[in-house]
Write a protein that holds these residues in place. Structure first.
Motif, short mmCIF file in Angstrom:
data_model
loop_
_atom_site.label_atom_id
_atom_site.label_comp_id
_atom_site.label_asym_id
_atom_site.label_seq_id
_atom_site.Cartn_x
_atom_site.Cartn_y
_atom_site.Cartn_z
N LEU A 105 1.03 -1.11 -0.08
CA LEU A 105 -0.06 -0.06 0.02
C LEU A 105 0.92 1.18 -0.14
CD1 LEU A 105 -2.80 1.53 0.08
CD2 LEU A 105 -2.59 1.07 2.75
N GLY A 106 0.92 1.90 -1.12
CA GLY A 106 1.42 3.25 -1.15
C GLY A 106 1.08 4.60 -0.49
N ALA A 107 -0.40 4.57 -0.93
CA ALA A 107 -1.16 5.88 -0.35
C ALA A 107 -2.44 5.73 -0.30
CB ALA A 107 -0.83 7.05 -1.46
N LEU A 108 -3.16 6.21 0.64
CA LEU A 108 -4.68 6.38 0.77
C LEU A 108 -4.88 7.79 0.70
CD1 LEU A 108 -5.10 3.97 4.22
CD2 LEU A 108 -5.75 3.52 1.79
N SER A 109 -6.19 7.77 -0.06
CA SER A 109 -6.98 8.94 -0.33
C SER A 109 -8.19 8.87 0.61
CB SER A 109 -7.12 9.20 -1.63
OG SER A 109 -7.67 10.23 -2.07
N PHE A 110 -8.46 10.00 1.41
CA PHE A 110 -9.36 10.02 2.32
C PHE A 110 -10.97 10.36 1.60
CE2 PHE A 110 -6.09 11.31 5.64
CZ PHE A 110 -5.77 9.97 5.53
N ARG A 111 -11.82 10.31 2.35
CA ARG A 111 -13.09 10.72 1.85
C ARG A 111 -13.30 12.12 2.51
NH1 ARG A 111 -18.41 10.48 4.19
NH2 ARG A 111 -17.96 8.37 5.45
N ILE A 112 -13.77 13.26 1.85
CA ILE A 112 -13.99 14.50 2.33
C ILE A 112 -15.42 14.73 2.48
CG2 ILE A 112 -13.76 16.91 1.86
CD1 ILE A 112 -11.18 16.52 0.29
N ALA A 113 -15.66 15.03 3.88
CA ALA A 113 -16.94 15.33 4.09
C ALA A 113 -17.39 16.64 4.39
CB ALA A 113 -17.57 14.55 5.57
N ASP A 114 -18.62 17.37 4.01
CA ASP A 114 -18.99 18.83 4.16
C ASP A 114 -19.37 18.84 5.93
OD1 ASP A 114 -20.15 21.14 4.59
OD2 ASP A 114 -21.30 20.82 2.65
N ARG A 123 -16.36 15.19 -7.01
CA ARG A 123 -15.15 15.51 -7.45
C ARG A 123 -13.79 15.34 -6.53
NH1 ARG A 123 -12.94 20.21 -5.56
NH2 ARG A 123 -14.05 21.69 -4.32
N HIS A 124 -14.19 14.90 -5.29
CA HIS A 124 -13.11 14.72 -4.21
C HIS A 124 -13.15 13.11 -4.28
CE1 HIS A 124 -14.40 18.41 -1.87
NE2 HIS A 124 -13.30 18.48 -2.53
N VAL A 125 -13.88 12.33 -5.21
CA VAL A 125 -13.55 10.97 -5.24
C VAL A 125 -12.65 10.55 -6.45
CG1 VAL A 125 -14.72 8.56 -5.40
CG2 VAL A 125 -15.94 10.35 -4.19
N PRO A 126 -11.47 10.28 -6.11
CA PRO A 126 -10.41 10.08 -7.29
C PRO A 126 -10.55 8.87 -8.26
CG PRO A 126 -9.36 9.43 -5.33
CD PRO A 126 -10.81 9.78 -4.97
N ARG A 127 -11.50 8.77 -8.83
CA ARG A 127 -11.87 7.70 -9.99
C ARG A 127 -12.74 8.29 -10.90
NH1 ARG A 127 -14.27 4.33 -5.13
NH2 ARG A 127 -16.58 5.26 -5.03
N VAL A 139 -7.36 3.06 -6.75
CA VAL A 139 -7.51 4.32 -7.54
C VAL A 139 -6.30 4.45 -8.04
CG1 VAL A 139 -9.61 5.39 -6.29
CG2 VAL A 139 -7.29 5.67 -5.47
N THR A 140 -5.94 5.57 -8.99
CA THR A 140 -4.69 5.57 -9.44
C THR A 140 -4.34 7.01 -9.18
OG1 THR A 140 -5.72 6.49 -11.51
CG2 THR A 140 -5.30 4.31 -11.46
N THR A 141 -4.77 7.92 -8.23
CA THR A 141 -4.44 9.33 -7.75
C THR A 141 -4.96 9.43 -6.52
OG1 THR A 141 -4.01 11.53 -7.99
CG2 THR A 141 -6.17 10.87 -8.79
N PHE A 142 -4.69 10.45 -5.71
CA PHE A 142 -5.14 10.82 -4.34
C PHE A 142 -5.38 12.18 -4.40
CE2 PHE A 142 -0.52 10.29 -4.54
CZ PHE A 142 -0.35 11.55 -3.78
N ILE A 184 -2.58 2.18 -4.68
CA ILE A 184 -3.26 3.28 -4.08
C ILE A 184 -4.65 3.03 -3.95
CG2 ILE A 184 -3.70 5.88 -4.28
CD1 ILE A 184 -1.25 6.07 -6.08
N GLU A 185 -5.25 3.34 -2.84
CA GLU A 185 -6.52 3.23 -2.33
C GLU A 185 -7.48 4.58 -2.19
OE1 GLU A 185 -7.29 -0.27 0.17
OE2 GLU A 185 -5.79 -1.47 -0.83
N TYR A 186 -8.47 4.57 -2.56
CA TYR A 186 -9.63 5.58 -1.66
C TYR A 186 -10.32 4.91 -0.56
CZ TYR A 186 -13.83 8.09 -1.19
OH TYR A 186 -14.96 9.00 -0.70
N ASP A 187 -9.93 5.42 0.54
CA ASP A 187 -10.66 4.80 1.92
C ASP A 187 -11.62 5.71 2.21
OD1 ASP A 187 -11.03 3.20 4.02
OD2 ASP A 187 -9.29 3.90 5.10
N ALA A 188 -13.04 5.08 2.00
CA ALA A 188 -14.14 6.07 2.29
C ALA A 188 -14.35 5.98 3.89
CB ALA A 188 -15.44 5.47 1.83
N GLU A 189 -13.69 5.11 4.74
CA GLU A 189 -13.92 5.13 6.05
C GLU A 189 -13.03 6.04 6.75
OE1 GLU A 189 -16.23 3.46 7.46
OE2 GLU A 189 -16.77 3.05 5.49
#
Length: 285
Positions: A105-114, A123-127, A139-142, A184-189
């Motif tokens: 696992l190289g990187a985790l991208s977070f979920r951005i909440a209002d 647009r905050h979901v990198p897929r 995913v392929t970016t973060f 790289i993963e997008y981690d919604a949690e």
């Protein structure tokens, strides 16, 4: 695993900065430190134990984060905007567990909440097909201000491209992290709060967006893929953008991207491009 959080600020949001730092200091069950980088700005008084680094001038977002990373020694790097903050005090414990359990696992991208309860912005979901923001995936970016990166992957990718100043620096590093063999993963949690804001609020958004897309392709893609990538983005921009001044600024930046030095060219392998396609986003869009 030790976690180091880099908070970048221009010194114009002291109350928000303290809130961001507080959300890091409140993390429990993990070894965490924090450094606040003043990007050409003086820093307000901060809680005891917070390291500070003042840069003499504004070096831009990617180089400011590089400088902060160099001033820390954590196994995992967190990058946090000064107007964002972490929702859960257990976030860093979760991150330490995730990176310890998966050496690839190289990187985790977070979920951005209002923070005001509005819907999560797609647009905050990198897929490509954002779908449900609460669904995790490879995913392929973060997202640059809402991510955790393994330091070994950060260094294998050469850090963020400082010359970009703003826009697409995360994708440049993400592609090189992938090419180094990590995923790289997008981690919604893993959630952070950030007020809703349009990226077009930045004065040079259109110019830098276009210039850096060209640099991104020139630096990282085999030439056949670079041509497809840039042709696709020219077409999408013309179809999407209705503002004449915005289009002129975008094409000004596009030309600048070809005329100016992009930095070292180290194209990703075709194998990496195929991995990216399997993960849902081939590097032509």
């Amino acid at each position: 695993m030790k976690i180091s959080c880099v908070v970048l600020t221009m010194g114009n949001r002291p109350a928000e900065l303290r809130r961001a730092v507080k959300s890091v200091l409140e993390q429990r069950g993990a070894d965490v430190d924090v450094v606040v980088v003043g990007n050409g700005a003086d820093l307000p008084e901060l809680p005891a134990g917070v390291a500070t680094l003042r840069l003499e001038e504004n070096l831009g977002i990617p180089e400011g984060r590089n400088q902060g990373a160099a001033a820390t020694d954590g196994d995992v790097l967190l990058f946090l905007d000064d107007d964002g903050w972490y929702r859960s005090p257990d976030l860093c414990r979760r991150l330490a567990d995730r990176f310890a359990a998966d050496p690839g696992l190289g990187a985790l991208s977070f979920r951005i909440a209002d923070p005001d309860g509005g819907p999560d912005q797609r647009r905050h979901v990198p897929r490509l097909r954002a779908g449900d923001p609460r669904r995790s995936s490879r995913v392929t970016t973060f997202l640059g201000g809402a991510c955790a990166i393994r330091r070994a992957a950060f260094e294998a990718g050469g850090g963020l491209p400082g010359g970009f100043f703003y826009a697409h620096e995360e994708t440049d590093l993400a592609w090189r992290i992938l090419d180094a063999g990590y995923h790289i993963e997008y981690d919604a949690e893993s959630v952070m709060y950030h007020p809703a804001a349009a990226p077009t609020r930045h004065a040079d958004f259109y110019r830098l967006n276009a210039r850096n897309r060209v640099w991104l392709a020139r630096r990282n893609l085999p030439w056949p893929l670079a041509g497809l990538y840039l042709a696709n983005w020219v077409g999408m921009t013309v179809l999407r953008e209705r503002s004449g001044p915005a289009l002129r600024a975008w094409f000004q930046g596009f030309g600048e991207g070809w005329r100016t030095e992009a930095g070292p060219r180290t194209p990703i392998s075709w194998r990496t491009a195929w991995r990216m396609a399997r993960d849902g986003r081939p590097p032509v869009i």
